[in-house]
Design an enzyme around this catalytic site. Sequence first.
Site, short mmCIF file in Angstrom:
data_model
loop_
_atom_site.label_atom_id
_atom_site.label_comp_id
_atom_site.label_asym_id
_atom_site.label_seq_id
_atom_site.Cartn_x
_atom_site.Cartn_y
_atom_site.Cartn_z
N LYS A 111 1.06 -1.48 0.29
CA LYS A 111 0.08 -0.25 -0.32
C LYS A 111 0.99 0.80 -0.22
O LYS A 111 0.58 2.27 -0.58
CB LYS A 111 -1.07 -0.32 1.00
CG LYS A 111 -1.89 -1.21 1.14
CD LYS A 111 -3.11 -0.35 1.72
CE LYS A 111 -4.15 -1.96 1.42
NZ LYS A 111 -5.25 -1.54 2.37
N LYS A 196 -5.10 -10.36 -6.12
CA LYS A 196 -6.28 -10.91 -5.00
C LYS A 196 -7.33 -10.00 -6.05
O LYS A 196 -6.77 -8.75 -6.35
CB LYS A 196 -5.85 -10.59 -3.65
CG LYS A 196 -6.12 -9.44 -3.30
CD LYS A 196 -6.36 -9.44 -1.68
CE LYS A 196 -7.17 -8.06 -1.44
NZ LYS A 196 -7.12 -8.22 -0.05
N LYS A 199 -11.06 -4.62 -4.05
CA LYS A 199 -12.06 -3.54 -3.68
C LYS A 199 -11.23 -1.74 -4.60
O LYS A 199 -12.28 -1.24 -5.86
CB LYS A 199 -12.54 -2.51 -2.27
CG LYS A 199 -13.19 -3.91 -1.78
CD LYS A 199 -13.77 -2.52 -0.50
CE LYS A 199 -14.08 -2.73 0.21
NZ LYS A 199 -12.74 -2.50 1.92
P1 ATP Z 1 -8.11 -3.10 -0.51
O1 ATP Z 1 -9.00 -3.48 -1.64
O2 ATP Z 1 -9.26 -1.82 0.01
O3 ATP Z 1 -7.26 -3.12 0.32
P2 ATP Z 1 -9.93 -5.45 0.29
O4 ATP Z 1 -10.36 -5.13 -0.47
O5 ATP Z 1 -8.43 -6.11 0.83
O6 ATP Z 1 -9.66 -3.99 0.29
P3 ATP Z 1 -10.15 -4.95 3.44
O7 ATP Z 1 -12.14 -4.24 4.21
O8 ATP Z 1 -8.99 -4.42 3.58
O9 ATP Z 1 -10.93 -5.27 2.09
O10 ATP Z 1 -10.31 -6.53 4.26
C1 ATP Z 1 -11.77 -6.90 4.24
C2 ATP Z 1 -12.24 -8.63 4.44
O11 ATP Z 1 -11.75 -9.01 3.42
C3 ATP Z 1 -11.19 -8.64 4.94
O12 ATP Z 1 -11.22 -9.97 6.13
C4 ATP Z 1 -10.44 -9.63 3.63
O13 ATP Z 1 -9.32 -10.75 3.57
C5 ATP Z 1 -11.29 -10.22 3.39
N1 ATP Z 1 -11.15 -9.93 1.83
C6 ATP Z 1 -10.66 -9.13 0.87
N2 ATP Z 1 -9.96 -9.41 -0.71
C7 ATP Z 1 -10.40 -10.34 -0.86
C8 ATP Z 1 -10.44 -12.28 -1.33
N3 ATP Z 1 -9.58 -11.02 -2.71
N4 ATP Z 1 -10.39 -12.84 -1.05
C9 ATP Z 1 -10.80 -13.20 0.26
N5 ATP Z 1 -11.37 -12.67 0.59
C10 ATP Z 1 -10.53 -11.05 0.55
#
Ligand code: ATP
Length: 331
Positions: A111, A196, A199
């Site tokens: 990040k 992965k 968002k």
């Molecule tokens: P960003 O992409 O902005 O870093 P993020 O999508 O990782 O955010 P978070 O709010 O940080 O979202 O994560 C919320 C939850 O979703 C966490 O428990 C994280 O492990 C899970 N998560 C996020 N992306 C994935 C994914 N691609 N597959 C499985 N679990 C996920």
Amino acid sequence: MEIIFSGIQPSGSLTLGNYLGALKNFIPFQDTAECYYCIVNQHAITMPQPSNLLHERTRNLAALYIAAGLDPKKATIFVQSEVPEHALLGWMMICSAYVGEMERMTQYKSKAQKAEKKEGFIPLGLLTYPPLMAADILLYQATLVPVGEDQTQHMEITRDLAERFNRKYGEVFTLPKMWSPEGGARVMSLQEPTSKMSKSDDNEWATIHMLDTADVIVKKIKRAVTDSLGHVHYDKENQPGVSNLMSIHAAISGKTFEEIEKMYEGQGYGVFKKDVADLVVEEMTPVLQRYEELTGSPELDEILDEGAAKAHEKAKVTYDKAIHAMGLYRK
Ligand code: ATP
Ligand code: LTN
């Protein structure tokens, strides 16, 4: 009884990864455990957020929690910034942490790199993110934290910080364990299946959002990157795209990879992709409907007000113990 704590950042529109890796797994715990599910808006501001959007997304995420099946009668649902002990204990955790161990966090490194490229600076909050997450969890004496596998390092540092504090100042915090869905349920990008699904991906074809319409979901899965091998087989190295779609199938249908391989033996990717799309649409349609009912209703604010009051009751007990242990009090 287990005490569960978890949170999601209102930093963008939730993805299928957030749903299968986190939110969906929050639901079953509410029947057997004491649950706290938080909208972690103070974590979201570790990256710059437009204020109107942050406000909107905070409410929307709460509505999505409930639409996905969280029941405010069973679980405490609340917004992080409405319980001041998070930031207060967060500061105490920051003071117990070392710069070196924070700089080693992989999420920080990726990040920070992104922020530097996009904004020209690295927000300090990105570095101090893990101690705030530790505070979230420790305030509730949580025993189990359901999160996606990408949070493993943050969970380890949470336990380290809790142990360090207990050793130095006396037993205040319960050491929490991480809980991840079997198989990891790590949903990968539909366009670059070795990274992965996130968002914050700029390529809209890469990500399925929980609020995408059925039509859009079908189109995105149809366009998902596969390979030229032509058989539905779980092999993350040589067939990452197909393996990712298989994980999505498995997480929703409950079938094993072997069962899925058998189902599509001798068939191309067309039928398989159509079935994956149908599964996702079927899973998301009722969520979307409930979400739309909730966002405009005053019920949502009542739930969040009540949630914050309940969370505060619990959090202040631990916070009081922690400040007394540390000597951070007068009377
Ligand atoms: P960003 O992409 O902005 O870093 P993020 O999508 O990782 O955010 P978070 O709010 O940080 O979202 O994560 C919320 C939850 O979703 C966490 O428990 C994280 O492990 C899970 N998560 C996020 N992306 C994935 C994914 N691609 N597959 C499985 N679990 C996920
Ligand atoms: N870092 C988490 C979000 C988060 C969290 C928490 C998860 C903040 N505080 C406490 C579980 C418990 C993430 O998913 N990126």
